[in-house]
Design a protein around this motif. Structure first.
Motif, PDB file in Angstrom:
ATOM      1  N   GLN A   1      -2.646  -5.810 -10.992  1.00  0.00           N
ATOM      2  CA  GLN A   1      -2.693  -6.036 -10.237  1.00  0.00           C
ATOM      3  C   GLN A   1      -1.397  -5.956  -9.355  1.00  0.00           C
ATOM      4  O   GLN A   1      -1.553  -5.392  -8.559  1.00  0.00           O
ATOM      5  CB  GLN A   1      -3.543  -7.427  -9.800  1.00  0.00           C
ATOM      6  CG  GLN A   1      -3.397  -7.323  -7.942  1.00  0.00           C
ATOM      7  CD  GLN A   1      -4.846  -6.650  -7.452  1.00  0.00           C
ATOM      8  OE1 GLN A   1      -6.107  -6.818  -8.091  1.00  0.00           O
ATOM      9  NE2 GLN A   1      -4.073  -5.861  -6.869  1.00  0.00           N
ATOM     10  N   ALA A   2      -0.775  -6.682 -10.556  1.00  0.00           N
ATOM     11  CA  ALA A   2       0.723  -6.594  -9.259  1.00  0.00           C
ATOM     12  C   ALA A   2       1.022  -4.794 -10.140  1.00  0.00           C
ATOM     13  O   ALA A   2       1.693  -4.470  -8.491  1.00  0.00           O
ATOM     14  CB  ALA A   2       1.745  -6.918 -10.344  1.00  0.00           C
ATOM     15  N   MET A   3       1.276  -3.950 -10.345  1.00  0.00           N
ATOM     16  CA  MET A   3       1.263  -3.100 -10.650  1.00  0.00           C
ATOM     17  C   MET A   3       0.830  -2.155  -9.642  1.00  0.00           C
ATOM     18  O   MET A   3       1.277  -1.248  -9.192  1.00  0.00           O
ATOM     19  CB  MET A   3       1.137  -2.042 -12.305  1.00  0.00           C
ATOM     20  CG  MET A   3       1.235  -2.769 -13.512  1.00  0.00           C
ATOM     21  SD  MET A   3       3.473  -3.322 -13.541  1.00  0.00           S
ATOM     22  CE  MET A   3       3.474  -1.188 -13.619  1.00  0.00           C
ATOM     23  N   GLN A   4      -0.477  -2.264  -9.310  1.00  0.00           N
ATOM     24  CA  GLN A   4      -1.652  -1.654  -8.245  1.00  0.00           C
ATOM     25  C   GLN A   4      -0.681  -2.133  -7.272  1.00  0.00           C
ATOM     26  O   GLN A   4      -0.367  -0.970  -6.250  1.00  0.00           O
ATOM     27  CB  GLN A   4      -2.586  -1.536  -8.984  1.00  0.00           C
ATOM     28  CG  GLN A   4      -3.777  -1.530  -7.271  1.00  0.00           C
ATOM     29  CD  GLN A   4      -5.555  -1.831  -7.581  1.00  0.00           C
ATOM     30  OE1 GLN A   4      -5.753  -1.960  -8.716  1.00  0.00           O
ATOM     31  NE2 GLN A   4      -5.805  -2.027  -6.599  1.00  0.00           N
ATOM     32  N   ASP A   5      -0.419  -3.413  -6.902  1.00  0.00           N
ATOM     33  CA  ASP A   5       0.027  -3.362  -5.397  1.00  0.00           C
ATOM     34  C   ASP A   5       1.518  -2.932  -5.069  1.00  0.00           C
ATOM     35  O   ASP A   5       1.568  -2.638  -3.953  1.00  0.00           O
ATOM     36  CB  ASP A   5      -0.050  -5.063  -5.906  1.00  0.00           C
ATOM     37  CG  ASP A   5      -1.025  -6.337  -5.418  1.00  0.00           C
ATOM     38  OD1 ASP A   5      -2.214  -5.318  -4.850  1.00  0.00           O
ATOM     39  OD2 ASP A   5      -0.989  -6.916  -5.943  1.00  0.00           O
ATOM     40  N   ALA A   6       2.222  -2.498  -7.078  1.00  0.00           N
ATOM     41  CA  ALA A   6       3.839  -2.182  -6.297  1.00  0.00           C
ATOM     42  C   ALA A   6       3.221  -0.765  -6.199  1.00  0.00           C
ATOM     43  O   ALA A   6       4.091   0.455  -6.204  1.00  0.00           O
ATOM     44  CB  ALA A   6       4.047  -2.363  -7.180  1.00  0.00           C
TER      45      ALA A   6
END
Length: 345
Positions: free
Chosen positions: A64-69
């Motif tokens: 999710q952190a990768m997707q948000d960034a």
């Protein structure tokens, strides 16, 4: 540009964050924090449950952190992970995931001390939260007074001799029948209490203690906790008294921390004070420290609540600093329940 993935699993939050320095100043691109609410049932963190929860959460949280960034795994330049201090089982989940990811991507791995992360947290909200400064780090597991003449150089002035400040809040909350974690509930209840009804002693703030004595900076909250316990037991109507007890407890703890912070700043000649850790979310604490240090002309810098509690953004920021110093962790990196700050003296 250096893109850092930060990973934090030291207690009961699974967190991942992406941070880069493309502008020359570290910029947070994403932050995901998954808190484990299950521990409320037990009134405290159960280490085995925390470890198992991290196992199920770590992959989706990072994803999710990768997707948000808006970033792909291949774009990561550095993997930074908390490896001390904390619950060893919980730490190992993050450490082992980070080691596997760094190995698979052929990227450098950087180990981060959890409390050094808290020192860096305020910089993400306040770019001027730079050394030299005096720091008060207050959380569920630690209470530290640290003088920071430069990043990577940390003079430990004082620490708790028993309960951490956050631990004291949680235990008092339990005595008063409040939910876990107790800090915000005690603070809210204390706002409605009478400060004159229960006045507990301020531990270890004797005026005749010389600065050369470690007790000048150290804190101790076990006696205060016992005093609250005795007040609760002596109460004939706890519903009537608990707001006043909460106020008396919070006033004693906060005045103690404010006085110790004043002593540290005055002794080291600092006019910049940085707060960190979950208890730094307590607005009464920040206001009391600012008031106590007015005569020094000091400014108190506090991270936002999301960055004050355990999070991977501060780990990524500290990891970027360690990476620029040339620090690299081996793939046999382990986790440790306790460890001194790197560069501590």
């Amino acid at each position: 540009m250096t893109l850092v993935l930060g990973i934090e699993t030291s207690c009961d939050e699974t967190s991942a964050a992406l941070l880069d320095d493309v502008t020359g100043t570290p910029v947070l691109r994403s932050l995901v924090i998954l808190s484990q609410d299950v521990h409320r049932v037990f009134g405290g963190v159960v280490p085995e449950i925390a470890s198992r929860a991290h196992l199920t959460a770590i992959v989706p949280v990072v994803r999710q952190a990768m997707q948000d960034a808006g970033a792909a795994m291949e774009q990561i330049d550095v993997v930074a992970v908390t490896n001390a201090p904390g619950l060893v089982g919980a730490l190992l989940v993050g450490v082992n995931y980070a080691k596997g990811l760094a190995f698979g991507l052929n990227r450098p791995l950087v180990a981060v001390h959890h409390m050094e992360g808290h020192l860096f947290a305020a910089t993400l909200d306040h770019p001027d939260a730079q050394p030299p400064f005096t720091a008060l780090l207050v959380s569920g597991g630690h209470t530290l007074l640290v003088d920071v003449p430069a990043w990577g150089s940390y003079r430990l002035l004082g620490a708790t001799r028993d309960d951490a400040a956050g631990e004291a809040f949680d235990k008092v909350a339990k005595l008063l029948g409040l939910p876990y974690p107790g800090g915000r509930h005690v603070e809210a209840l204390a706002m409605t209490g009478d400060p004159a009804r229960f006045r507990f002693s301020r531990p270890m703030v004797q005026r005749n203690t010389p600065p050369t004595d470690r007790a000048y900076f150290d804190v101790s909250f076990s006696g205060l906790k016992t005093a609250v316990l005795n007040a609760v037991r002596a109460s004939t109507d706890l519903e009537r008294d608990k707001a006043d007890i909460a106020r008396g407890f919070q006033d004693a703890l906060i005045e103690t921390l404010a006085e110790k912070t004043f002593r540290a700043a005055h002794s080291c000649g600092r006019t910049r004070i940085v707060l960190g850790g979950g208890v730094a979310c307590n607005r009464t604490l920040a206001a009391a420290i600012q008031t106590r240090l007015e005569t020094l002309g000091a400014r108190v810098l506090t991270p936002s609540p999301r960055l004050a509690t355990d999070n991977a953004a501060m780990i990524a920021r500290a990891g970027l600093f360690r990476y620029t110093l040339g620090d690299r962790a081996p793939l046999d990196l382990s986790a440790y329940a306790s460890a001194p700050l790197p560069g501590q003296f």
